[in-house]
Motif scaffolding. Structure first.
Motif, PDB file in Angstrom:
ATOM      1  N   LYS A 202       0.816  -1.202   0.000  1.00  0.00           N
ATOM      2  CA  LYS A 202       0.000   0.000   0.000  1.00  0.00           C
ATOM      3  C   LYS A 202       0.856   1.262   0.000  1.00  0.00           C
ATOM      4  O   LYS A 202       0.421   2.311  -0.454  1.00  0.00           O
ATOM      5  N   SER A 203       2.062   1.189   0.568  1.00  0.00           N
ATOM      6  CA  SER A 203       2.864   2.394   0.727  1.00  0.00           C
ATOM      7  C   SER A 203       3.860   2.604  -0.402  1.00  0.00           C
ATOM      8  O   SER A 203       4.733   3.437  -0.288  1.00  0.00           O
ATOM      9  N   ARG A 204       3.737   1.846  -1.494  1.00  0.00           N
ATOM     10  CA  ARG A 204       4.671   2.026  -2.620  1.00  0.00           C
ATOM     11  C   ARG A 204       4.246   3.236  -3.440  1.00  0.00           C
ATOM     12  O   ARG A 204       3.516   3.125  -4.410  1.00  0.00           O
ATOM     13  N   LYS A 205       4.720   4.384  -3.029  1.00  0.00           N
ATOM     14  CA  LYS A 205       4.423   5.615  -3.756  1.00  0.00           C
ATOM     15  C   LYS A 205       5.643   6.006  -4.584  1.00  0.00           C
ATOM     16  O   LYS A 205       6.750   6.111  -4.053  1.00  0.00           O
ATOM     17  N   PRO A 206       5.468   6.183  -5.882  1.00  0.00           N
ATOM     18  CA  PRO A 206       6.631   6.479  -6.725  1.00  0.00           C
ATOM     19  C   PRO A 206       7.226   7.852  -6.422  1.00  0.00           C
ATOM     20  O   PRO A 206       6.513   8.792  -6.053  1.00  0.00           O
ATOM     21  N   VAL A 207       8.535   7.927  -6.605  1.00  0.00           N
ATOM     22  CA  VAL A 207       9.222   9.210  -6.480  1.00  0.00           C
ATOM     23  C   VAL A 207       8.887  10.101  -7.670  1.00  0.00           C
ATOM     24  O   VAL A 207       8.779  11.320  -7.545  1.00  0.00           O
ATOM     25  N   GLY A 208       8.719   9.497  -8.829  1.00  0.00           N
ATOM     26  CA  GLY A 208       8.388  10.243 -10.035  1.00  0.00           C
ATOM     27  C   GLY A 208       7.705   9.354 -11.050  1.00  0.00           C
ATOM     28  O   GLY A 208       7.770   8.125 -10.982  1.00  0.00           O
ATOM     29  N   GLU A 209       7.028   9.994 -12.010  1.00  0.00           N
ATOM     30  CA  GLU A 209       6.322   9.267 -13.058  1.00  0.00           C
ATOM     31  C   GLU A 209       6.534   9.950 -14.396  1.00  0.00           C
ATOM     32  O   GLU A 209       6.641  11.173 -14.461  1.00  0.00           O
ATOM     33  N   ILE A 210       6.580   9.141 -15.445  1.00  0.00           N
ATOM     34  CA  ILE A 210       6.702   9.636 -16.817  1.00  0.00           C
ATOM     35  C   ILE A 210       5.612   8.986 -17.649  1.00  0.00           C
ATOM     36  O   ILE A 210       5.485   7.756 -17.667  1.00  0.00           O
ATOM     37  N   HIS A 211       4.812   9.772 -18.329  1.00  0.00           N
ATOM     38  CA  HIS A 211       3.789   9.243 -19.222  1.00  0.00           C
ATOM     39  C   HIS A 211       4.382   9.125 -20.632  1.00  0.00           C
ATOM     40  O   HIS A 211       4.747  10.130 -21.251  1.00  0.00           O
ATOM     41  N   LEU A 212       4.491   7.913 -21.107  1.00  0.00           N
ATOM     42  CA  LEU A 212       5.157   7.676 -22.384  1.00  0.00           C
ATOM     43  C   LEU A 212       4.400   8.301 -23.550  1.00  0.00           C
ATOM     44  O   LEU A 212       4.991   8.575 -24.600  1.00  0.00           O
ATOM     45  N   LYS A 213       3.128   8.541 -23.389  1.00  0.00           N
ATOM     46  CA  LYS A 213       2.341   9.113 -24.491  1.00  0.00           C
ATOM     47  C   LYS A 213       2.863  10.476 -24.897  1.00  0.00           C
ATOM     48  O   LYS A 213       2.793  10.850 -26.070  1.00  0.00           O
ATOM     49  N   VAL A 214       3.423  11.235 -23.941  1.00  0.00           N
ATOM     50  CA  VAL A 214       3.903  12.586 -24.232  1.00  0.00           C
ATOM     51  C   VAL A 214       5.416  12.672 -24.102  1.00  0.00           C
ATOM     52  O   VAL A 214       5.963  13.741 -23.826  1.00  0.00           O
ATOM     53  N   SER A 215       6.110  11.570 -24.286  1.00  0.00           N
ATOM     54  CA  SER A 215       7.552  11.535 -24.075  1.00  0.00           C
ATOM     55  C   SER A 215       8.300  11.221 -25.366  1.00  0.00           C
ATOM     56  O   SER A 215       7.751  10.656 -26.307  1.00  0.00           O
ATOM     57  N   SER A 216       9.568  11.621 -25.358  1.00  0.00           N
ATOM     58  CA  SER A 216      10.500  11.254 -26.429  1.00  0.00           C
ATOM     59  C   SER A 216      11.624  10.424 -25.814  1.00  0.00           C
ATOM     60  O   SER A 216      12.112  10.751 -24.733  1.00  0.00           O
ATOM     61  N   ILE A 217      12.026   9.380 -26.500  1.00  0.00           N
ATOM     62  CA  ILE A 217      13.039   8.460 -25.981  1.00  0.00           C
ATOM     63  C   ILE A 217      14.228   8.471 -26.931  1.00  0.00           C
ATOM     64  O   ILE A 217      14.069   8.258 -28.137  1.00  0.00           O
ATOM     65  N   ARG A 218      15.417   8.739 -26.399  1.00  0.00           N
ATOM     66  CA  ARG A 218      16.625   8.797 -27.220  1.00  0.00           C
ATOM     67  C   ARG A 218      17.750   8.040 -26.539  1.00  0.00           C
ATOM     68  O   ARG A 218      17.946   8.170 -25.321  1.00  0.00           O
ATOM     69  N   GLU A 219      18.506   7.286 -27.313  1.00  0.00           N
ATOM     70  CA  GLU A 219      19.675   6.595 -26.768  1.00  0.00           C
ATOM     71  C   GLU A 219      20.894   7.484 -26.914  1.00  0.00           C
ATOM     72  O   GLU A 219      20.983   8.323 -27.810  1.00  0.00           O
ATOM     73  N   SER A 220      21.856   7.314 -26.021  1.00  0.00           N
ATOM     74  CA  SER A 220      23.075   8.111 -26.046  1.00  0.00           C
ATOM     75  C   SER A 220      23.966   7.677 -27.202  1.00  0.00           C
ATOM     76  O   SER A 220      24.068   6.486 -27.516  1.00  0.00           O
ATOM     77  N   ARG A 221      24.621   8.652 -27.807  1.00  0.00           N
ATOM     78  CA  ARG A 221      25.534   8.350 -28.909  1.00  0.00           C
ATOM     79  C   ARG A 221      26.951   8.036 -28.444  1.00  0.00           C
ATOM     80  O   ARG A 221      27.756   7.522 -29.212  1.00  0.00           O
ATOM     81  N   SER A 222      27.239   8.367 -27.185  1.00  0.00           N
ATOM     82  CA  SER A 222      28.607   8.194 -26.693  1.00  0.00           C
ATOM     83  C   SER A 222      28.739   7.099 -25.641  1.00  0.00           C
ATOM     84  O   SER A 222      29.849   6.734 -25.289  1.00  0.00           O
ATOM     85  N   ASP A 223      27.615   6.580 -25.126  1.00  0.00           N
ATOM     86  CA  ASP A 223      27.654   5.538 -24.105  1.00  0.00           C
ATOM     87  C   ASP A 223      26.585   4.507 -24.464  1.00  0.00           C
ATOM     88  O   ASP A 223      25.395   4.834 -24.533  1.00  0.00           O
ATOM     89  N   ASP A 224      27.010   3.253 -24.681  1.00  0.00           N
ATOM     90  CA  ASP A 224      26.068   2.236 -25.144  1.00  0.00           C
ATOM     91  C   ASP A 224      25.170   1.696 -24.039  1.00  0.00           C
ATOM     92  O   ASP A 224      24.396   0.767 -24.257  1.00  0.00           O
ATOM     93  N   ARG A 225      25.244   2.272 -22.827  1.00  0.00           N
ATOM     94  CA  ARG A 225      24.352   1.845 -21.749  1.00  0.00           C
ATOM     95  C   ARG A 225      23.369   2.940 -21.340  1.00  0.00           C
ATOM     96  O   ARG A 225      22.504   2.702 -20.501  1.00  0.00           O
ATOM     97  N   ARG A 226      23.490   4.123 -21.927  1.00  0.00           N
ATOM     98  CA  ARG A 226      22.694   5.258 -21.476  1.00  0.00           C
ATOM     99  C   ARG A 226      21.596   5.601 -22.474  1.00  0.00           C
ATOM    100  O   ARG A 226      21.729   5.402 -23.680  1.00  0.00           O
ATOM    101  N   PHE A 227      20.493   6.173 -21.953  1.00  0.00           N
ATOM    102  CA  PHE A 227      19.432   6.728 -22.791  1.00  0.00           C
ATOM    103  C   PHE A 227      18.676   7.776 -21.980  1.00  0.00           C
ATOM    104  O   PHE A 227      18.837   7.863 -20.748  1.00  0.00           O
ATOM    105  N   SER A 228      17.867   8.587 -22.667  1.00  0.00           N
ATOM    106  CA  SER A 228      17.158   9.698 -22.025  1.00  0.00           C
ATOM    107  C   SER A 228      15.686   9.645 -22.395  1.00  0.00           C
ATOM    108  O   SER A 228      15.317   9.208 -23.485  1.00  0.00           O
ATOM    109  N   ILE A 229      14.860  10.112 -21.474  1.00  0.00           N
ATOM    110  CA  ILE A 229      13.416  10.255 -21.708  1.00  0.00           C
ATOM    111  C   ILE A 229      13.060  11.704 -21.429  1.00  0.00           C
ATOM    112  O   ILE A 229      13.349  12.215 -20.341  1.00  0.00           O
TER     113      ILE A 229
END
Length: 776
Positions: free
Chosen positions: A144-171
């Motif tokens: 019951k107490s699992r309250k998220p620190v933050g939320e992202i709605h993918l419907k209004v988001s852009s997703i990009r992978e990093s060009r310099s690090d093969d483990r990183r990406f941004s939303i």
């Protein structure tokens, strides 16, 4: 076939009383109505079937959810921190897995979800041993107490992978950026495919859908018809009135649909621009991190010391440390200052502003209603100095200024060495960087008041006034889009202002890196420091990171130190230029209190910008006072020791005004200079004979620009910049500043004295004529 049969088997009954033309129209209308109903039913069935397929596809991809560990970038102080991410119903939520706010991760809590990554599986397995305990006692509590620190709605988001690090990406959502890092390339690929697949389930609304007529919107003219019939209006006139009304309504509806379409296009464009910006910043941040890691601190020479300091300063002010990106680490909530200051409880309080003219008659000291028993010396601090008449406007221009196209300037200098390109004075304001330093002292009465409070043992009121002074220095930057003149090596500026009870002096002490040092003496205090600006170009904006420390010393031995926050100038190529200040300013004291002030970064859709919020803490770290306001308007405080509330935004009636910005000048200038700034380059009667040949007031290109002689200003600026190119050679040959010396212990420049004595004697033999002709 079903639709065709239903349509063909319709029985259309016509009454014999209807005329032929009315019967035909009624038949057509009924057939059309039935067809529309059938088409709606077919469309609804198609949409339901399509939605069912989408739901099936989403379920195939994510099942009952996707979860796993990802590392989230917080800031340079905290670095990458692990978070537990959960993707469910198109929403990506994240939770803390360390500290008091951590959540429990087990097979029970993640039941039915797809887990990505070996590290995630290990964390789940780690809790299996305590699974029985959670079942017996606390499993319901944790679920019951699992309250998220933050939320992202993918419907209004852009997703990009990093060009310099093969483990990183941004939303990116338009208002918030999450920089994430997976454990491996495989984990990143799995997350990227899952996030993108879910995002694709929410297609953008097409232009045809936006422009489609809204069938559920209707307009009735029945009440209008009845009212007109009561007035005895004829049927023909009523029909004409109804038609006019429907036509006007249709026009308004079409305009609303067009605005809706334009809004959607604009939001798409903003998302695309911000996504490109995120990619660029990710690349630059990656490269800068590698450069910092690759340079050993012990091998950095003195001349690069300021570059090293700039890197340290970037830990506080880098763009990735924006307020919205570390909300899960500390309380960075900015309440609506505008609404707070306009609240009825605040206006009814005894903090109503009173103004009193003083000094040169232009500036005003804003005060709150003092409590009974406050010493008059504190009440009237900054008001006891003699009046000095100063100018209120710049000279009328001699010539008509010609605009300069930035694009043509870039085009004409393609392929040239940009360090040798002389920008026209159109981009300058008639002040130098040395004079801009003195603008920080516009509200020096706050330091006079802080001195008086400290003399009476009130250290808290002292640091509150010092904090207000530190913020007030940014008020003059609002709307100032022209750059000051870059001083020549050895150029100086003096400001003897008896109407403020202070004397200020500054000198350019280094050309590469460009360093300006200043020293000011007031009533019971000294203010000094040196500084430089390290710039970063981001395409559409330029970021200026300050380097150096400002020091305030009171005669009783109390000392405060702080550094300025980051400044960015936006819309360099297109749009209206504007500047913003953001980051954290820490005012460190050597006695009882310290202060931390947060400048909120302005977002694209922020309608209440320039907000500032801070706290004053004692040695034990306890908050004893809070500050809030805007750097271009005012600052207020609440004494938490006397406050009956826990947080200042809960008790506006207990706030008090510390500082308020002066009124704009009576005669505005193209450069948006303040009343105080208009006086800085003035040559009052008898002053020119007392100045050294190095003073900024005697700089010819700056004087020509102030007088509106633009052709002569450009010619002189070109001549002086050619002379300035000799400065680096002079510095390499051992040139030393005349009035400041480098303190080896603090590695900062300190005033060595002697300037005001030389001025009294009129002895400027050691000061070269830096604005004169070039000598071989």
């Amino acid at each position: 076939m079903t639709t065709h049969n239903n349509t063909s088997d319709l029985n259309l009954h016509l009454t014999s009383s209807d005329p032929p033309w009315r019967s035909q129209r009624s038949s057509v209308s009924r057939v059309s109505s039935v067809r529309n109903e059938i088409q709606v039913a077919v469309n609804n069935h198609s949409q339901n079937h399509s939605q069912h397929n989408i739901d099936l596809k989403i379920h195939d991809i994510v099942g009952n959810g996707v979860s796993g560990v990802l590392y989230k970038w917080v800031n340079y102080g905290k670095g990458w921190r692990p978070r537990w991410f959960v993707l469910l119903d198109g929403v990506l939520s994240y939770y803390k897995i360390h500290g008091p706010d951590r959540i429990v991760i087990s097979e029970e809590t993640e039941k039915g979800s797809r887990v990505i990554g070996e590290e995630s599986m290990r964390r789940i397995s780690r809790h299996n041993g305590t699974r029985h305990h959670h079942k017996n006692g606390n499993s319901n509590h944790f679920s019951k107490s699992r309250k998220p620190v933050g939320e992202i709605h993918l419907k209004v988001s852009s997703i990009r992978e990093s060009r310099s690090d093969d483990r990183r990406f941004s939303i990116f959502t338009g208002t918030k950026t999450l920089r994430l890092r997976a454990e491996s390339l495989e984990d990143r690929t799995a997350w990227m495919e899952t996030l993108q697949a879910v995002k694709d389930m929410f297609p953008r609304i097409s232009s045809s859908e936006l422009m489609a007529p809204a069938d559920n919107i209707s307009i009735s003219t029945e009440r209008l018809r009845l009212r007109l019939l009561e007035e005895g209006v004829s049927e023909v006139c009523i029909q004409d009135t109804e038609q006019i009304m429907k036509t006007e309504f249709a026009t308004v509806q079409n305009q609303l649909l067009l605005l809706k379409h334009k809004c959607a296009l604009l939001m798409d464009t903003l998302r695309q621009l911000e996504t490109e910006k995120v990619d660029l910043e990710n690349t630059v941040v990656d490269e800068s991190q590698r450069q910092i890691q690759g340079v050993g601190a012990s091998t950095i020479p003195r001349q690069d010391k300021f570059s090293e300091s700039a890197s340290e300063s970037e830990d506080e002010n880098e763009r990735v440390d924006a307020a919205e990106e570390d909300t899960d680490e500390e309380d960075n909530t900015f309440f609506d200052t505008k609404d707070f200051l306009s609240s009825s409880s605040f206006k009814s309080n005894g903090s109503e502003v009173r103004t009193s003219s003083f000094s040169s008659g232009d500036d005003e000291i804003y005060d709150f209603d003092w409590e009974d028993g406050v010493d008059p010396a504190i009440r009237y601090a900054g008001r006891k100095f003699p009046h000095v008449k100063r100018r209120k406007k710049l000279p009328s221009p001699v010539e008509i200024e010609k605009g300069v196209s930035l694009w043509s300037l870039i085009k004409d200098n393609i392929g040239k060495d940009l360090t040798r390109v002389c920008l026209p004075v159109f981009f300058n304001e008639p002040l130098s960087s040395l004079q801009k330093c003195f603008e920080d002292l516009e509200y020096s009465y706050l330091l006079d008041r802080a001195y008086e409070w400290g003399k009476r043992g009130n250290s808290l009121m002292r640091i509150l006034n010092v904090a207000a002074f530190a913020v007030s220095g940014y008020a003059s930057t609002d709307g100032r889009i022209c750059k000051p003149f870059n001083p020549l090596l050895g150029e100086t500026y003096e400001a003897d202002f008896p109407d403020k009870g202070l004397r200020f002096f500054s000198e350019k002490v280094s050309h590469h890196p460009m360093i300006v040092a200043c020293h000011c003496e007031g009533t019971g205090w000294k203010f000094y420091g040196d500084g430089n600006l390290k710039s970063k170009f981001w395409g559409r904006s330029i970021q200026l990171d300050p380097v150096g420390m400002l020091v305030l010393e009171f005669d009783d031995g109390e000392v405060f130190q702080w550094s300025k926050v980051t400044t960015s100038i936006y819309n360099l190529i297109l749009g209206k230029l504007y500047c913003d200040h953001y980051g954290t300013m820490r005012i460190q004291g050597n006695c009882n209190y310290s202060c931390k002030i947060k400048f909120k970064e302005q977002s694209i859709i922020d309608r209440n910008p320039h907000q500032v919020q801070g706290v004053v803490q004692d040695k034990s770290g306890k908050t004893v006072a809070t500050l809030f306001g805007k750097w271009d308007e005012s600052m207020h405080f609440i004494n938490e020791q006397r406050s009956s509330k826990g947080k200042f935004h809960d008790s506006p009636s207990e706030s008090h005004l510390l500082w308020k910005c002066n009124k704009p000048p009576e005669f505005p200038t193209r450069y948006n200079l303040t009343r105080f700034a208009i006086t800085l380059n003035e040559l009052t009667p008898g002053l020119k004979e007392k100045l050294p040949p190095t003073d900024s007031r005697l700089r010819p290109d700056q004087r020509f620009l102030e007088n509106g002689e633009y052709e002569m200003a450009n010619a002189e600026k070109l001549r002086l910049e050619q002379r300035q190119r000799q400065a680096r050679k002079m510095q390499e040959r051992g040139w030393k500043p005349r009035w400041f010396a480098l303190d080896e212990e603090t590695e900062s420049y300190r005033y060595v004295g002697g300037y005001w004595e030389a001025r009294e004697e009129g002895n400027w033999e050691t000061c070269p004529d830096i604005f004169g002709p070039i000598t071989s």
